[in-house]
Design an enzyme around this catalytic site. Structure first.
Site, mmCIF file in Angstrom:
data_model
loop_
_atom_site.group_PDB
_atom_site.id
_atom_site.type_symbol
_atom_site.label_atom_id
_atom_site.label_comp_id
_atom_site.label_asym_id
_atom_site.label_seq_id
_atom_site.Cartn_x
_atom_site.Cartn_y
_atom_site.Cartn_z
ATOM 1 C CG ASP A 98 -2.318 -0.681 0.918
ATOM 2 O OD1 ASP A 98 -2.727 -0.931 -0.388
ATOM 3 O OD2 ASP A 98 -2.745 -1.430 1.972
ATOM 4 C CG ASP A 103 -7.526 -3.864 -1.408
ATOM 5 O OD1 ASP A 103 -7.929 -4.893 -1.928
ATOM 6 O OD2 ASP A 103 -7.935 -3.438 -0.193
#
Length: 372
Positions: A96, A153
């Protein structure tokens, strides 16, 4: 932007409410990493390496781009500096880093040309590329013992690699991003346009071992925020590469998402949860709306209205059912949900709901700087 079902009166009126609120809230909050609210005030419940810690800086850059107010720029820059500690610590970082630094350092570089910000972006892009498994062709998700895990994601993190390739002239970053996107098309997106959240691969062979339920109801269900990452993520991969399969995939997932919206326009947490479940996730709607707006720019003229009309339905539904413009409540978008079985994270304000709502409005007002 051409008027394909876009109510610009609503867009401008809503932007004015957001702008008025942010002018008061931003100086109150200052630099930092807000996540949700307690007693109406933004708070951060996580450490400095938490994946959402770039969204506040991103909100500030969006507001700065739209208004030119230096207050927002200064808060964004200070928030970016605060991310140097987790970058240097390294241990808490994972896939991320795109979310964290695209909206802080890379946004800064895109808008101001700050060379230190560019260096930060290139540094974390190198870390992200280093998580790539060249045999199985995926970017590993979290740390710990889940060596073969990847998640949908990450489609929103790989734009960091496209940017790094453009800036450096080195095709390796783009190649890694595209190989991961190709794997995601094959392993995450089902024939009907629904998506897995997690896929567990054999890290030696790339064989699919299982598809854990993740943040949705169960394995095989359809977690709406996972769908939103796919809609926006595959659209972005198309915009960065021109590969037609990415556009086709984005459209397929978008059609599934649009079909599963109810009359409110606010998506369910999981599109395949049990009958009678009324849990919503406004954040999935805000993210998808941004993706649909970009998708409308990529398709032929006669298709644009499909996606803009759906984006407006979602945004106006969230405005009606989920937004709070009271300046005593620092967040804007309510009814965000972290995960289907979250203990304390159901129908709460979450910072990325605010970020993507503002990003969508900014796009509709003509902001063509793509932070992704």
């Amino acid at each position: 932007m051409a008027n394909y079902e876009v109510d610009m009166n609503w867009v401008n009126e809503t932007w004015e409410k957001v702008s008025k609120k942010m002018a008061k809230v931003a100086p109150e909050v200052g630099a930092g990493f807000p996540y949700t609210t307690k007693d109406g005030k933004y708070v951060n419940e996580h450490n400095a390496s938490w994946w959402t810690n770039g969204f506040w800086a991103g909100m500030m850059w969006l507001m700065y781009k739209q208004t030119g107010d230096e207050t927002y720029r200064k808060i964004a820059e200070k928030s970016e500096e605060m991310l140097d500690d987790p970058m240097q610590d390294f241990n808490g970082l994972h896939h991320d880093v795109g979310f964290m630094w695209l909206l802080s350092a890379v946004a800064n570089y895109r808008l101001t040309g700050n060379e230190l910000s560019k260096t930060r972006g290139m540094h974390v892009a190198t870390l992200l590329a280093g998580r790539f498994n060249p045999q199985a062709k995926f970017i590993r998700a979290w740390n710990g013992d889940k060596i073969g895990w990847a998640i949908i994601d990450c489609m929103m993190n790989i734009p960091l690699l496209y940017w790094a390739s453009d800036e450096s002239g080195d095709p390796r970053f783009r190649q890694v991003a595209m190989m991961h996107a190709d794997t995601a098309m094959r392993a995450f997106v089902r024939p009907d346009g629904s998506c897995n959240h997690i896929v567990s691969f054999d890290p030696e062979t790339g064989d699919i071992l299982e598809t854990p339920g993740g943040q949705g109801y169960e394995s095989g269900s359809s977690w709406s925020r996972g769908q939103s990452w796919a809609v926006y993520g595959f659209t972005l991969s198309y915009l960065h590469t021109g590969k037609q399969e990415y556009l086709d995939t984005a459209k397929k997932v978008a059609h599934y998402f649009i079909t599963n919206l109810d009359e409110t326009g606010v998506p369910a947490v999981d599109f395949r949860s049990p009958a009678g479940d009324d849990m919503k996730d406004s954040t999935a709607g805000c993210i998808t709306a941004c993706g649909l707006i970009e998708l409308s720019k990529a398709v032929p003229e006669h298709e644009k209205a499909i996606y803009l009309r759906a984006a407006m339905k979602i945004l106006q539904g969230i405005d009606k059912h989920c937004c709070n413009y009271d300046e005593n409540e620092q967040s804007i978008v309510q009814k965000g949900t972290e995960a289907y079985f979250s203990e304390n994270g159901i129908h709460i304000p979450i910072i990325y709901g605010d970020y993507y709502f503002i990003e969508a409005l900014s796009k509709l007002k003509g902001n063509d700087v793509l932070f992704w």
